[in-house]
Design an enzyme around this catalytic site. Structure first.
Site, PDB file in Angstrom:
ATOM      1  N   ARG A   1     -59.280 -33.033  18.444  1.00  0.00           N
ATOM      2  CA  ARG A   1     -58.581 -33.755  19.333  1.00  0.00           C
ATOM      3  C   ARG A   1     -57.352 -34.146  18.654  1.00  0.00           C
ATOM      4  O   ARG A   1     -57.340 -34.571  17.348  1.00  0.00           O
ATOM      5  CB  ARG A   1     -59.320 -34.888  19.586  1.00  0.00           C
ATOM      6  CG  ARG A   1     -58.806 -35.858  20.909  1.00  0.00           C
ATOM      7  CD  ARG A   1     -58.577 -35.189  22.270  1.00  0.00           C
ATOM      8  NE  ARG A   1     -58.192 -36.013  23.250  1.00  0.00           N
ATOM      9  CZ  ARG A   1     -57.969 -35.582  24.300  1.00  0.00           C
ATOM     10  NH1 ARG A   1     -57.793 -34.100  24.880  1.00  0.00           N
ATOM     11  NH2 ARG A   1     -57.726 -36.369  25.583  1.00  0.00           N
TER      12      ARG A   1
ATOM     13  N   SER B   1     -60.949 -38.080  26.147  1.00  0.00           N
ATOM     14  CA  SER B   1     -60.832 -37.021  26.780  1.00  0.00           C
ATOM     15  C   SER B   1     -61.886 -36.855  27.719  1.00  0.00           C
ATOM     16  O   SER B   1     -62.920 -37.823  27.676  1.00  0.00           O
ATOM     17  CB  SER B   1     -60.929 -35.564  25.610  1.00  0.00           C
ATOM     18  OG  SER B   1     -61.204 -34.532  26.379  1.00  0.00           O
ATOM     19  N   SER B   2     -61.884 -35.894  28.747  1.00  0.00           N
ATOM     20  CA  SER B   2     -63.009 -35.517  29.611  1.00  0.00           C
ATOM     21  C   SER B   2     -63.594 -34.175  29.375  1.00  0.00           C
ATOM     22  O   SER B   2     -64.432 -33.739  29.984  1.00  0.00           O
ATOM     23  CB  SER B   2     -62.634 -35.819  31.172  1.00  0.00           C
ATOM     24  OG  SER B   2     -61.953 -36.776  31.441  1.00  0.00           O
TER      25      SER B   2
ATOM     26  N   ASN C   1     -53.254 -30.497  27.468  1.00  0.00           N
ATOM     27  CA  ASN C   1     -53.145 -31.435  28.726  1.00  0.00           C
ATOM     28  C   ASN C   1     -52.857 -30.959  29.863  1.00  0.00           C
ATOM     29  O   ASN C   1     -53.295 -29.878  30.162  1.00  0.00           O
ATOM     30  CB  ASN C   1     -52.518 -32.925  28.259  1.00  0.00           C
ATOM     31  CG  ASN C   1     -52.859 -33.814  29.036  1.00  0.00           C
ATOM     32  OD1 ASN C   1     -53.867 -33.745  29.830  1.00  0.00           O
ATOM     33  ND2 ASN C   1     -52.028 -34.903  29.420  1.00  0.00           N
TER      34      ASN C   1
ATOM     35  N   THR D   1     -56.595 -26.847  31.128  1.00  0.00           N
ATOM     36  CA  THR D   1     -57.441 -27.004  29.820  1.00  0.00           C
ATOM     37  C   THR D   1     -57.945 -25.669  30.025  1.00  0.00           C
ATOM     38  O   THR D   1     -57.613 -24.996  30.928  1.00  0.00           O
ATOM     39  CB  THR D   1     -58.312 -28.116  30.058  1.00  0.00           C
ATOM     40  OG1 THR D   1     -57.452 -29.372  29.651  1.00  0.00           O
ATOM     41  CG2 THR D   1     -59.204 -28.178  28.844  1.00  0.00           C
TER      42      THR D   1
ATOM     43  N   ASP E   1     -53.364 -39.161  27.872  1.00  0.00           N
ATOM     44  CA  ASP E   1     -54.372 -39.275  27.960  1.00  0.00           C
ATOM     45  C   ASP E   1     -55.033 -41.122  27.396  1.00  0.00           C
ATOM     46  O   ASP E   1     -56.234 -41.262  27.802  1.00  0.00           O
ATOM     47  CB  ASP E   1     -55.452 -38.075  27.260  1.00  0.00           C
ATOM     48  CG  ASP E   1     -55.861 -37.208  28.498  1.00  0.00           C
ATOM     49  OD1 ASP E   1     -55.559 -37.349  29.698  1.00  0.00           O
ATOM     50  OD2 ASP E   1     -56.379 -35.914  27.886  1.00  0.00           O
TER      51      ASP E   1
ATOM     52  N   GLY F   1     -59.733 -28.934  34.023  1.00  0.00           N
ATOM     53  CA  GLY F   1     -59.659 -29.990  35.207  1.00  0.00           C
ATOM     54  C   GLY F   1     -59.622 -31.203  35.096  1.00  0.00           C
ATOM     55  O   GLY F   1     -60.016 -31.804  36.009  1.00  0.00           O
ATOM     56  N   GLY F   2     -59.168 -31.809  33.917  1.00  0.00           N
ATOM     57  CA  GLY F   2     -58.852 -33.346  33.679  1.00  0.00           C
ATOM     58  C   GLY F   2     -60.339 -33.968  34.035  1.00  0.00           C
ATOM     59  O   GLY F   2     -61.404 -33.783  33.611  1.00  0.00           O
TER      60      GLY F   2
END
Ligand code: GLY
Length: 585
Positions: free
Chosen positions: A120, A467-468, A416, A396, A438, A488-489
């Protein structure tokens, strides 16, 4: 040069011309990589589903998929294939594939060991908690998404090389060669990329290097079928192939990044780059109806939320209730509402904040958290705030790979938002992320995904933003049976939840599990977003009667390129929502 690369055979580009700047920069050591063949003749190209017994890959980019299956066919393992696909995606899928962003890779090794690599991005050392607020404490529109300040210190190159060094079998030069060839020699531009470049032209315009990369030499739009060459990116990849992480975090590439930062008031320094290191973390693990769930720990919220939601759902017989029925949708939405509320309060970079991870994933906690679930009424959240949905496509991308030896890789990587900050590093040819968005720029104020956060995800120097991304493995009897994940965030986690429950509860094959329409709820805003077909008119009416609000039909939730194993057969499936590809042999 007698190099035959599958990707280049497919696009019919002979390996003849070498950009003159590449010629100048190619020292003897790097010459070796041009003699290495990792992507020779490849089989079928561009199918959505493919099965075999030796290995299978799925990704958003048909060319990256070809690179991955080529690596497997050449004797590489699933880790080699995933890393090669990571580099290839930076060339062939520029909206999300990257070397200027970050990602997470969850790996099951053939000997049963489970590991996760966190690459990350990090906040630069000069970052400040209020850096996206004005003097009055108001958020400055666009600063965290469309400026040099939006860029986090990139982690992808260190992460991919770290993974390859520890668990791969091929050399760095072999792994990077296909991506380098695709960047240097180009490939016919697919129609979807041509349309994206045209649509985003206005966003690239403030940055001459971005405009130059995504238009023809005369500034006119690139058209579908034009050969899309990226010589500066090829030169950067050649430096990485030759010098390893030093080819990115030091020397020419680092100088170009720092100069780009100076051009627009960004914060990333030579020290930020030199000190960046990816981190090996223990994956989070849970169980669901006799399966083991293995996913990404913080700084992702994905694994913890996935396991928390599955724990809440496990006491209920979703199979009998039926997929898409009012009780099932009600149960899942209520699990999502509670899990995302916990996300906002408790989740952030565990190196900086004491995330109560064990409690969040505890089955007893899930039972108590869900104790107020009423089968006849939607929850009445007093906290509904001014959330918004993303105004840009949340980009993403996810890669799934399995090989015959029992290696399985779930890899999610991102800039992102689509094309990240839209800033290409002048002279280095790659896009920079806008991952700083984020973070929680201000407690309670939603980010681009409508997600709110607080102290746990506040900006701090050197911290990783929450993050997701949810790269996930499902094991049965210790063996990998499903590899999945998605872009897809905020919708990533609920997309993965649905793929997993489609397989485990509803007995779907991987193709159906991936294709089935999805829905999404994230606590704030209090809306049920759903793809056509995911919530029927009758179901919606039933749910509205018990108090659910904010139904909103929307196309394209997620892009869950997945691989599933049944017996000895391994099936890869690219998500039909996008023009990806699966391959197997
Ligand atoms: N940038 C999207 C995520 O990491 O969740």
């Amino acid at each position: 040069m007698p190099l035959m690369c599958g990707a280049l055979e497919i696009v019919g580009e002979p390996m003849t011309s070498i950009e003159s700047d590449m010629r100048r920069q190619r020292p003897a050591a790097a010459l070796a990589l041009f003699a290495v063949v990792v992507c020779t003749a490849l089989p079928s190209y561009g199918s959505q589903e493919a099965s075999g017994r030796e290995g299978a890959v799925a990704s958003r980019s048909p060319l990256a998929t070809q690179v991955g299956i080529g690596v497997l066919r050449q004797g590489g393992n699933a880790i080699d294939a995933a890393v090669a696909m990571g580099f290839a995606l930076a060339v062939t899928h520029p909206s999300a594939g990257n070397i200027g962003g970050g990602g997470f890779m969850v790996i099951r090794l053939a000997d049963g060991e489970l590991v996760a690599n966190d690459h990350r991005e990090k906040a630069p050392l000069e970052a400040r908690r209020d850096m996206f607020q004005d003097d009055n404490g108001a958020i400055v529109e666009g600063l965290s998404t469309a400026s040099h300040l939006a860029v986090g210190v990139p982690g992808t190159v260190d992460g991919l090389l770290n993974v390859l060094r520890r668990h791969g079998t091929l050399t760095r030069q072999q792994i990077i060669a296909p991506a380098l060839a695709l960047a240097r020699d180009g490939f016919p531009l697919p129609a979807d990329l041509a349309a994206q470049f045209e649509r985003l032209r206005g966003r690239f315009e403030p940055y001459p290097a971005s405009l130059a990369k995504f238009t023809r030499d005369d500034g006119s739009p690139l058209a579908a079928g034009d050969v899309f060459r990226q010589p500066d990116l090829a030169a950067t990849l050649a430096r990485i192939a030759e010098h390893g992480r030093g080819g990115f975090y030091e020397g020419t590439t680092a100088d170009l990044i720092v100069t780009e930062m100076a051009r627009g008031g960004g914060l990333i320094s030579h020290r930020d780059l030199a000190e960046y290191r990816s981190v090996w973390r223990d994956p989070v693990r849970g169980t669901y109806r006799g399966h083991e769930i293995v996913s990404m720990p913080p700084p992702s919220s994905g694994g913890a939320l996935l396991i928390q939601m599955l724990n809440m759902l496990e006491p209920y017989d979703l199979a009998s209730l039926g997929r898409g029925s009012p009780p099932t949708v009600h149960l899942m939405v209520e699990a999502e509402r509670r899990a995302y509320a916990d996300r906002a309060e408790y989740l952030g970079d565990a190196d900086f904040y004491d995330v109560p991870l064990a409690r969040l994933m505890d089955k007893d906690y899930a039972r108590s958290r869900f104790a107020d679930f009423d089968p006849d009424a939607a929850s009445r959240s007093a906290d509904i705030g001014a959330g918004t949905w993303p105004t840009e496509s949340p980009e993403t991308t996810h890669v799934s790979v399995m090989d015959a030896h029992g290696n399985a890789v779930a890899y999610t990587t991102t800039l992102n938002l689509g094309y990240g900050s839209k800033i290409v590093v002048t002279g280095a040819g790659f896009l920079l992320n806008n991952e700083m968005d984020d973070f929680s720029s201000k407690p309670g104020v939603p980010n681009s995904f409508g997600l709110v956060g607080g102290e746990a995800n506040a900006i701090e120097p050197g911290k990783r933003m929450l993050s997701s991304m949810t790269p996930t493995l499902v094991l049965k009897g210790g063996e990998p049976v499903l590899v999945t994940g998605s872009p897809g965030g905020s919708t990533i986690i609920t997309t993965v939840l649905q793929v997993v429950t489609n397989v485990i509860d509803h007995g779907m094959d991987v193709g159906t599990a991936v294709a089935t329409p999805r829905f999404h709820h994230q606590w704030l805003p209090n809306q049920v977003r759903y793809e056509p077909g995911a919530v029927s008119a009758d179901t919606r009416t039933s749910l509205e009667k018990i108090g659910h609000v904010g139904f909103r039909e929307t196309p394209g939730i997620g892009d869950a390129n997945s691989v599933m194993r049944v017996g000895d057969e391994i099936t890869a499936r690219s998500d039909p929502r996008n023009a990806g590809a699966a391959a197997a042999y």
